[in-house]
Design a protein around this motif. Structure first.
Motif, short mmCIF file in Angstrom:
data_model
loop_
_atom_site.label_atom_id
_atom_site.label_comp_id
_atom_site.label_asym_id
_atom_site.label_seq_id
_atom_site.Cartn_x
_atom_site.Cartn_y
_atom_site.Cartn_z
N LEU A 1 57.39 -5.69 9.64
CA LEU A 1 56.27 -5.40 10.04
C LEU A 1 55.36 -5.53 8.76
O LEU A 1 55.14 -4.42 8.22
CB LEU A 1 56.14 -4.69 11.04
N GLU A 2 54.43 -6.98 8.82
CA GLU A 2 53.09 -6.77 7.59
C GLU A 2 52.00 -6.25 8.64
O GLU A 2 51.54 -6.60 10.21
CB GLU A 2 53.02 -8.23 7.42
N VAL A 3 51.56 -5.08 8.62
CA VAL A 3 50.73 -4.04 9.19
C VAL A 3 49.26 -4.81 8.75
O VAL A 3 48.00 -4.57 9.59
CB VAL A 3 50.79 -2.65 9.25
N GLY B 1 46.91 -0.91 17.56
CA GLY B 1 48.32 -1.52 16.80
C GLY B 1 47.33 -2.74 15.74
O GLY B 1 48.07 -3.99 15.10
N ALA B 2 46.35 -2.46 16.09
CA ALA B 2 45.39 -3.86 14.79
C ALA B 2 45.52 -3.69 13.24
O ALA B 2 45.15 -4.16 12.90
CB ALA B 2 44.01 -3.79 15.77
N ILE C 1 29.41 -3.09 12.38
CA ILE C 1 31.06 -3.13 13.47
C ILE C 1 31.88 -4.07 12.55
O ILE C 1 31.83 -5.02 12.12
CB ILE C 1 30.63 -3.72 14.34
N LEU C 2 32.92 -3.63 12.07
CA LEU C 2 34.00 -4.30 11.50
C LEU C 2 35.44 -4.46 12.51
O LEU C 2 35.92 -3.66 13.32
CB LEU C 2 35.16 -3.86 10.77
N HIS C 3 35.49 -5.48 13.56
CA HIS C 3 37.07 -6.14 14.33
C HIS C 3 37.80 -5.84 13.89
O HIS C 3 38.15 -7.28 12.93
CB HIS C 3 35.66 -6.94 15.72
N MET C 4 38.83 -5.53 14.15
CA MET C 4 40.30 -6.36 13.58
C MET C 4 41.44 -6.03 14.75
O MET C 4 40.98 -5.56 16.30
CB MET C 4 41.08 -4.76 12.76
N ARG C 5 42.20 -7.12 14.42
CA ARG C 5 42.90 -7.34 15.44
C ARG C 5 44.42 -8.02 14.54
O ARG C 5 44.12 -9.09 13.92
CB ARG C 5 42.71 -8.78 16.07
N ASP C 6 45.55 -7.38 14.98
CA ASP C 6 46.44 -8.48 14.57
C ASP C 6 47.19 -8.06 13.05
O ASP C 6 46.70 -8.49 11.98
CB ASP C 6 47.52 -9.15 14.97
N GLY C 7 46.15 -6.59 11.89
CA GLY C 7 45.93 -6.67 10.54
C GLY C 7 44.90 -7.01 10.09
O GLY C 7 45.10 -7.40 8.81
N MET C 8 44.05 -7.89 10.52
CA MET C 8 42.82 -8.43 9.97
C MET C 8 41.46 -8.47 10.99
O MET C 8 41.60 -8.26 11.41
CB MET C 8 42.86 -10.61 9.87
N LYS D 1 43.99 -0.48 11.99
CA LYS D 1 42.47 0.47 12.30
C LYS D 1 42.85 1.62 11.79
O LYS D 1 42.54 1.81 9.75
CB LYS D 1 41.72 0.32 12.56
N THR D 2 43.85 1.85 11.65
CA THR D 2 44.13 3.65 10.89
C THR D 2 44.73 3.24 10.03
O THR D 2 44.69 4.00 8.97
CB THR D 2 44.68 4.46 12.15
N THR D 3 45.60 2.45 9.82
CA THR D 3 46.03 2.34 8.36
C THR D 3 45.47 1.42 7.38
O THR D 3 45.59 2.37 6.33
CB THR D 3 47.15 0.90 8.79
N LEU D 4 44.13 0.92 8.01
CA LEU D 4 43.41 0.52 6.96
C LEU D 4 42.50 1.74 6.08
O LEU D 4 42.10 2.11 5.34
CB LEU D 4 42.11 -0.49 7.14
#
Length: 222
Positions: free
Chosen positions: A14-16, A37-38, A207-214, A40-43
């Protein structure tokens, strides 16, 4: 200034995070938003050096922190990064004064100086009458203000917050958000906040918008 470049993170197949680039200027409140699951926390954890990417770089004022050895990295983290979590993570057996002072003591500060700084911060938070109280004796909003004081005790370059108001009621949530903006204005403090709260995000500097690891669209500047 903090720069994260081409951050890739995998857990098994899984590429987060899929090549994320982020630049954060001093004295800003930056909100990271997106569905669960986007990534965010991993980043946030990678920016905070709590986790390492599979590839990419994280620099603080030109220092490539991912190249630091474990002991040096822990020292860097203690001095330069403060953390605020959704459920405050205060140690229940210690008083508020002790909880706030702990990062300073870990960093080698003398006990008298650490406790003096902790008391000053708790007074700033309006909690000077709670110094000897333990977490169980405080409200949720008070505990989260103590957590913010603890994050500030070493005068870090940045505070990273993961859903900091997620467990609070409306009144305490508003007070916490107000505190963040006051700290930005009065102490020039930098915040990077993962949040689902539209009000907090909407009032942020970016504001940084994230979805699907990007990051899926140009960041918004308020």
């Amino acid at each position: 200034m903090i720069e994260a470049k081409n951050i890739i993170k995998r857990y098994g197949n899984l590429e987060v995070l899929k090549g994320v680039d982020v630049t954060i200027g001093d004295g800003m409140i930056v909100s990271i938003v997106g569905p669960s699951g986007a990534g965010k926390t991993t980043l946030l954890q990678i920016i905070g050096t709590l986790d390492k990417p599979d590839s990419g770089t994280v620099t603080y004022d030109g220092v490539d922190v991912l190249r630091l050895k474990d002991k040096r990295l822990a020292q860097f983290r203690n001095k330069n990064i403060g953390f605020v979590f959704q459920f405050h993570q205060l140690l229940p057996e210690f008083t508020m004064l002790e909880n706030v002072a702990i990062p300073a003591l870990i960093g080698g500060c003398k006990q008298s100086q650490a406790f003096k700084r902790a008391a000053e911060l708790l007074d700033y938070m309006g909690l000077s009458d709670r110094l000897e109280h333990k977490p169980a004796e405080l409200s949720g909003g008070e505990r989260q203000r103590v957590a913010v004081a603890r994050a500030l005790v070493n005068k870090p370059a940045v505070i990273l917050a993961d859903e900091p108001s997620g467990s609070l009621d409306t009144a305490n949530k508003q007070e916490l958000h107000k505190l963040f903006f006051t700290l930005r204005d009065e102490m020039k403090q930098t915040f990077v906040i993962v949040t689902h709260d539209e009000s907090l995000a909407g009032n942020s500097d970016r504001i940084l918008h994230m979805r699907d690891g990007m990051i899926v669209e140009p960041d918004s500047v308020i």
